[in-house]
Design a protein around this motif. Sequence first.
Motif, PDB file in Angstrom:
ATOM      1  N   GLN A   1       0.871  -1.186   0.000  1.00 20.49           N
ATOM      2  CA  GLN A   1       0.000   0.000   0.000  1.00 20.49           C
ATOM      3  C   GLN A   1       0.898   1.223   0.000  1.00 20.49           C
ATOM      4  OE1 GLN A   1      -3.483   0.555   0.106  1.00 20.49           O
ATOM      5  NE2 GLN A   1      -3.541  -1.590  -0.491  1.00 20.49           N
ATOM      6  N   ASP A   2       0.494   2.268  -0.721  1.00 28.22           N
ATOM      7  CA  ASP A   2       1.265   3.508  -0.667  1.00 28.22           C
ATOM      8  C   ASP A   2       0.326   4.694  -0.509  1.00 28.22           C
ATOM      9  OD1 ASP A   2       0.322   4.197  -3.284  1.00 28.22           O
ATOM     10  OD2 ASP A   2       2.008   3.161  -4.199  1.00 28.22           O
ATOM     11  N   ARG A   3       0.904   5.881  -0.369  1.00 27.93           N
ATOM     12  CA  ARG A   3       0.096   7.069  -0.083  1.00 27.93           C
ATOM     13  C   ARG A   3      -0.742   7.525  -1.271  1.00 27.93           C
ATOM     14  NH1 ARG A   3       1.896  12.369  -1.285  1.00 27.93           N
ATOM     15  NH2 ARG A   3       3.825  12.381  -2.478  1.00 27.93           N
ATOM     16  N   TRP A   4      -0.466   6.995  -2.453  1.00 28.32           N
ATOM     17  CA  TRP A   4      -1.237   7.337  -3.644  1.00 28.32           C
ATOM     18  C   TRP A   4      -2.443   6.425  -3.806  1.00 28.32           C
ATOM     19  CZ3 TRP A   4       4.195   6.519  -4.209  1.00 28.32           C
ATOM     20  CH2 TRP A   4       4.940   7.694  -4.150  1.00 28.32           C
ATOM     21  N   GLY A   5      -2.637   5.508  -2.866  1.00 27.99           N
ATOM     22  CA  GLY A   5      -3.774   4.599  -2.911  1.00 27.99           C
ATOM     23  C   GLY A   5      -3.525   3.358  -3.749  1.00 27.99           C
ATOM     24  N   ASP A   6      -2.285   3.120  -4.125  1.00 23.97           N
ATOM     25  CA  ASP A   6      -1.975   1.948  -4.946  1.00 23.97           C
ATOM     26  C   ASP A   6      -1.802   0.712  -4.070  1.00 23.97           C
ATOM     27  OD1 ASP A   6      -1.872   3.771  -6.986  1.00 23.97           O
ATOM     28  OD2 ASP A   6       0.299   3.683  -7.252  1.00 23.97           O
ATOM     29  N   ASP A   7      -2.346  -0.387  -4.564  1.00 21.94           N
ATOM     30  CA  ASP A   7      -2.041  -1.671  -3.964  1.00 21.94           C
ATOM     31  C   ASP A   7      -1.108  -2.408  -4.927  1.00 21.94           C
ATOM     32  OD1 ASP A   7      -3.656  -2.526  -6.067  1.00 21.94           O
ATOM     33  OD2 ASP A   7      -5.285  -3.240  -4.784  1.00 21.94           O
ATOM     34  N   ARG A   8      -0.841  -3.651  -4.677  1.00 23.34           N
ATOM     35  CA  ARG A   8       0.096  -4.419  -5.495  1.00 23.34           C
ATOM     36  C   ARG A   8      -0.317  -4.426  -6.966  1.00 23.34           C
ATOM     37  NH1 ARG A   8       0.986  -9.800  -7.184  1.00 23.34           N
ATOM     38  NH2 ARG A   8       3.125 -10.479  -6.820  1.00 23.34           N
ATOM     39  N   THR A   9      -1.582  -4.680  -7.236  1.00 26.19           N
ATOM     40  CA  THR A   9      -2.084  -4.772  -8.611  1.00 26.19           C
ATOM     41  C   THR A   9      -1.951  -3.442  -9.341  1.00 26.19           C
ATOM     42  OG1 THR A   9      -3.645  -6.466  -7.889  1.00 26.19           O
ATOM     43  CG2 THR A   9      -4.093  -5.403 -10.004  1.00 26.19           C
ATOM     44  N   VAL A  10      -2.355  -2.357  -8.698  1.00 20.64           N
ATOM     45  CA  VAL A  10      -2.297  -1.037  -9.334  1.00 20.64           C
ATOM     46  C   VAL A  10      -0.843  -0.623  -9.572  1.00 20.64           C
ATOM     47  CG1 VAL A  10      -2.873   1.407  -9.054  1.00 20.64           C
ATOM     48  CG2 VAL A  10      -4.522  -0.351  -8.398  1.00 20.64           C
ATOM     49  N   LEU A  11       0.041  -0.896  -8.617  1.00 24.90           N
ATOM     50  CA  LEU A  11       1.452  -0.570  -8.800  1.00 24.90           C
ATOM     51  C   LEU A  11       2.017  -1.276 -10.026  1.00 24.90           C
ATOM     52  CD1 LEU A  11       4.156   0.676  -7.833  1.00 24.90           C
ATOM     53  CD2 LEU A  11       4.503  -1.449  -6.544  1.00 24.90           C
ATOM     54  N   LEU A  12       1.745  -2.560 -10.158  1.00 23.39           N
ATOM     55  CA  LEU A  12       2.253  -3.304 -11.318  1.00 23.39           C
ATOM     56  C   LEU A  12       1.677  -2.754 -12.628  1.00 23.39           C
ATOM     57  CD1 LEU A  12       2.196  -6.887  -9.810  1.00 23.39           C
ATOM     58  CD2 LEU A  12       4.222  -5.625 -10.568  1.00 23.39           C
ATOM     59  N   GLU A  13       0.399  -2.392 -12.628  1.00 21.45           N
ATOM     60  CA  GLU A  13      -0.217  -1.802 -13.824  1.00 21.45           C
ATOM     61  C   GLU A  13       0.450  -0.477 -14.181  1.00 21.45           C
ATOM     62  OE1 GLU A  13      -4.394  -1.413 -13.048  1.00 21.45           O
ATOM     63  OE2 GLU A  13      -4.714  -3.590 -13.031  1.00 21.45           O
ATOM     64  N   ARG A  14       0.673   0.372 -13.181  1.00 20.80           N
ATOM     65  CA  ARG A  14       1.293   1.677 -13.439  1.00 20.80           C
ATOM     66  C   ARG A  14       2.723   1.521 -13.943  1.00 20.80           C
ATOM     67  NH1 ARG A  14      -0.883   6.623  -9.953  1.00 20.80           N
ATOM     68  NH2 ARG A  14      -3.012   5.936  -9.759  1.00 20.80           N
ATOM     69  N   LEU A  15       3.473   0.619 -13.354  1.00 20.94           N
ATOM     70  CA  LEU A  15       4.837   0.390 -13.837  1.00 20.94           C
ATOM     71  C   LEU A  15       4.831  -0.049 -15.296  1.00 20.94           C
ATOM     72  CD1 LEU A  15       6.500  -1.402 -10.786  1.00 20.94           C
ATOM     73  CD2 LEU A  15       7.141   0.822 -11.744  1.00 20.94           C
ATOM     74  N   ARG A  16       3.944  -0.975 -15.634  1.00 17.77           N
ATOM     75  CA  ARG A  16       3.847  -1.436 -17.029  1.00 17.77           C
ATOM     76  C   ARG A  16       3.485  -0.280 -17.960  1.00 17.77           C
ATOM     77  NH1 ARG A  16       0.851  -6.014 -14.851  1.00 17.77           N
ATOM     78  NH2 ARG A  16       2.238  -7.789 -14.797  1.00 17.77           N
ATOM     79  N   GLU A  17       2.507   0.531 -17.552  1.00 18.94           N
ATOM     80  CA  GLU A  17       2.070   1.660 -18.381  1.00 18.94           C
ATOM     81  C   GLU A  17       3.199   2.654 -18.607  1.00 18.94           C
ATOM     82  OE1 GLU A  17      -1.342   3.534 -16.629  1.00 18.94           O
ATOM     83  OE2 GLU A  17      -2.537   1.704 -16.737  1.00 18.94           O
TER      84      GLU A  17
END
Length: 168
Positions: A68-84
Amino acid sequence: MWALPSCVPPNFRNGLYAGLLLAAIVGIFLARLWQPERQVQLHSAHLLAQIEKKNWSAVAAFIGNDYQDRWGDDRTVLLERLREVFHFVGNPTISVKDAGIRTESARGFWRARITIKGTGEFAPVIEERVNSLPAPFELEWRRGSSKPWDWKLVRVENAALEISNNGL
Protein backbone atom coordinates in the motif's frame (compact mmCIF):
# COMPACT_ATOMS: atom_id res chain seq x y z
CA MET A 1 42.73 -28.51 21.62
CA TRP A 2 41.04 -31.39 19.90
CA ALA A 3 43.40 -33.62 17.90
CA LEU A 4 42.99 -36.65 15.69
CA PRO A 5 44.67 -39.87 16.81
CA SER A 6 48.16 -40.36 15.39
CA CYS A 7 46.99 -43.42 13.44
CA VAL A 8 44.86 -41.21 11.12
CA PRO A 9 46.58 -40.82 7.74
CA PRO A 10 47.83 -37.27 6.94
CA ASN A 11 45.69 -37.04 3.79
CA PHE A 12 42.51 -37.61 5.77
CA ARG A 13 43.61 -35.11 8.40
CA ASN A 14 44.43 -32.50 5.75
CA GLY A 15 41.10 -33.13 4.05
CA LEU A 16 39.24 -32.78 7.32
CA TYR A 17 40.94 -29.48 8.13
CA ALA A 18 40.33 -28.21 4.60
CA GLY A 19 36.65 -29.19 4.89
CA LEU A 20 36.30 -27.43 8.23
CA LEU A 21 37.97 -24.32 6.84
CA LEU A 22 35.69 -24.36 3.78
CA ALA A 23 32.60 -24.79 5.99
CA ALA A 24 33.70 -21.83 8.13
CA ILE A 25 34.25 -19.64 5.05
CA VAL A 26 30.83 -20.56 3.61
CA GLY A 27 29.22 -19.92 6.99
CA ILE A 28 30.78 -16.47 7.27
CA PHE A 29 29.76 -15.66 3.68
CA LEU A 30 26.14 -16.68 4.29
CA ALA A 31 25.98 -14.84 7.61
CA ARG A 32 27.10 -11.64 5.90
CA LEU A 33 24.85 -12.20 2.88
CA TRP A 34 21.78 -12.77 5.03
CA GLN A 35 22.19 -9.68 7.20
CA PRO A 36 19.02 -7.56 6.92
CA GLU A 37 20.89 -4.50 5.57
CA ARG A 38 22.51 -6.58 2.83
CA GLN A 39 19.22 -8.23 1.89
CA VAL A 40 17.43 -4.86 1.63
CA GLN A 41 20.28 -3.55 -0.55
CA LEU A 42 20.24 -6.60 -2.82
CA HIS A 43 16.45 -6.77 -3.11
CA SER A 44 16.27 -3.07 -4.02
CA ALA A 45 18.99 -3.41 -6.67
CA HIS A 46 17.42 -6.56 -8.12
CA LEU A 47 13.94 -4.97 -8.19
CA LEU A 48 15.23 -1.95 -10.14
CA ALA A 49 17.15 -4.25 -12.51
CA GLN A 50 13.99 -6.24 -13.25
CA ILE A 51 12.05 -3.02 -13.87
CA GLU A 52 14.75 -1.96 -16.36
CA LYS A 53 14.38 -5.34 -18.11
CA LYS A 54 10.58 -4.98 -18.01
CA ASN A 55 10.40 -8.45 -16.48
CA TRP A 56 7.03 -7.93 -14.83
CA SER A 57 6.67 -11.43 -13.41
CA ALA A 58 10.01 -11.01 -11.60
CA VAL A 59 8.97 -7.53 -10.42
CA ALA A 60 5.71 -8.99 -9.10
CA ALA A 61 7.67 -11.58 -7.10
CA PHE A 62 9.37 -8.75 -5.15
CA ILE A 63 6.11 -7.00 -4.19
CA GLY A 64 4.20 -8.13 -1.13
CA ASN A 65 0.48 -8.88 -1.25
CA ASP A 66 0.01 -6.24 1.48
CA TYR A 67 1.62 -3.43 -0.58
CA GLN A 68 0.00 0.00 0.00
CA ASP A 69 1.26 3.51 -0.67
CA ARG A 70 0.10 7.07 -0.08
CA TRP A 71 -1.24 7.34 -3.64
CA GLY A 72 -3.77 4.60 -2.91
CA ASP A 73 -1.97 1.95 -4.95
CA ASP A 74 -2.04 -1.67 -3.96
CA ARG A 75 0.10 -4.42 -5.50
CA THR A 76 -2.08 -4.77 -8.61
CA VAL A 77 -2.30 -1.04 -9.33
CA LEU A 78 1.45 -0.57 -8.80
CA LEU A 79 2.25 -3.30 -11.32
CA GLU A 80 -0.22 -1.80 -13.82
CA ARG A 81 1.29 1.68 -13.44
CA LEU A 82 4.84 0.39 -13.84
CA ARG A 83 3.85 -1.44 -17.03
CA GLU A 84 2.07 1.66 -18.38
CA VAL A 85 4.92 4.07 -17.64
CA PHE A 86 7.72 1.81 -18.87
CA HIS A 87 5.74 0.90 -21.99
CA PHE A 88 6.62 4.40 -23.21
CA VAL A 89 10.32 4.19 -22.27
CA GLY A 90 12.51 2.17 -24.58
CA ASN A 91 15.81 0.80 -23.30
CA PRO A 92 15.31 2.19 -19.80
CA THR A 93 18.25 2.77 -17.50
CA ILE A 94 17.60 3.38 -13.81
CA SER A 95 20.42 5.03 -11.89
CA VAL A 96 20.74 5.28 -8.12
CA LYS A 97 22.55 7.98 -6.19
CA ASP A 98 23.22 8.41 -2.46
CA ALA A 99 21.60 5.14 -1.38
CA GLY A 100 21.16 4.55 2.32
CA ILE A 101 19.72 1.64 4.28
CA ARG A 102 18.28 1.30 7.75
CA THR A 103 16.57 -1.64 9.38
CA GLU A 104 14.16 -1.97 12.29
CA SER A 105 13.15 -5.40 13.51
CA ALA A 106 11.68 -7.18 10.46
CA ARG A 107 11.51 -4.01 8.32
CA GLY A 108 14.09 -2.43 6.08
CA PHE A 109 14.18 0.95 4.40
CA TRP A 110 16.19 1.73 1.26
CA ARG A 111 16.38 5.43 0.41
CA ALA A 112 18.01 6.94 -2.69
CA ARG A 113 17.64 9.39 -5.53
CA ILE A 114 16.54 7.59 -8.68
CA THR A 115 16.95 8.85 -12.22
CA ILE A 116 15.57 7.30 -15.39
CA LYS A 117 16.90 7.52 -18.92
CA GLY A 118 15.45 5.94 -22.02
CA THR A 119 14.31 6.35 -25.58
CA GLY A 120 10.93 6.87 -27.14
CA GLU A 121 8.43 9.60 -27.78
CA PHE A 122 7.32 10.03 -24.14
CA ALA A 123 10.66 9.22 -22.49
CA PRO A 124 11.68 12.90 -22.11
CA VAL A 125 8.43 13.70 -20.28
CA ILE A 126 8.81 10.75 -17.92
CA GLU A 127 12.52 11.49 -17.37
CA GLU A 128 11.78 15.13 -16.53
CA ARG A 129 8.99 14.14 -14.14
CA VAL A 130 11.08 11.60 -12.19
CA ASN A 131 14.56 13.08 -12.50
CA SER A 132 13.52 16.53 -11.29
CA LEU A 133 12.08 15.28 -7.99
CA PRO A 134 13.91 16.96 -5.10
CA ALA A 135 13.06 14.18 -2.63
CA PRO A 136 14.56 10.68 -2.73
CA PHE A 137 12.51 7.54 -3.10
CA GLU A 138 12.14 5.29 -0.08
CA LEU A 139 11.36 1.60 -0.50
CA GLU A 140 10.04 -0.16 2.57
CA TRP A 141 10.70 -3.89 2.77
CA ARG A 142 9.22 -6.36 5.24
CA ARG A 143 10.67 -9.72 6.12
CA GLY A 144 8.03 -12.30 5.29
CA SER A 145 9.20 -15.31 7.30
CA SER A 146 12.07 -16.73 9.29
CA LYS A 147 13.98 -17.25 6.05
CA PRO A 148 16.70 -14.56 5.90
CA TRP A 149 16.16 -13.99 2.16
CA ASP A 150 12.36 -13.59 2.32
CA TRP A 151 11.83 -9.82 1.93
CA LYS A 152 8.88 -8.18 0.15
CA LEU A 153 8.29 -4.59 -0.91
CA VAL A 154 5.34 -3.18 1.07
CA ARG A 155 5.57 0.57 0.38
CA VAL A 156 7.19 3.16 -1.88
CA GLU A 157 7.37 6.77 -0.77
CA ASN A 158 8.48 10.04 -2.34
CA ALA A 159 7.21 13.18 -0.64
CA ALA A 160 7.63 15.27 -3.82
CA LEU A 161 5.90 12.91 -6.25
CA GLU A 162 2.27 13.61 -6.92
CA ILE A 163 0.31 11.01 -8.87
CA SER A 164 -3.26 11.45 -9.97
CA ASN A 165 -5.68 8.60 -10.58
CA ASN A 166 -4.80 8.94 -14.28
CA GLY A 167 -1.09 8.24 -13.73
CA LEU A 168 1.89 10.61 -13.56
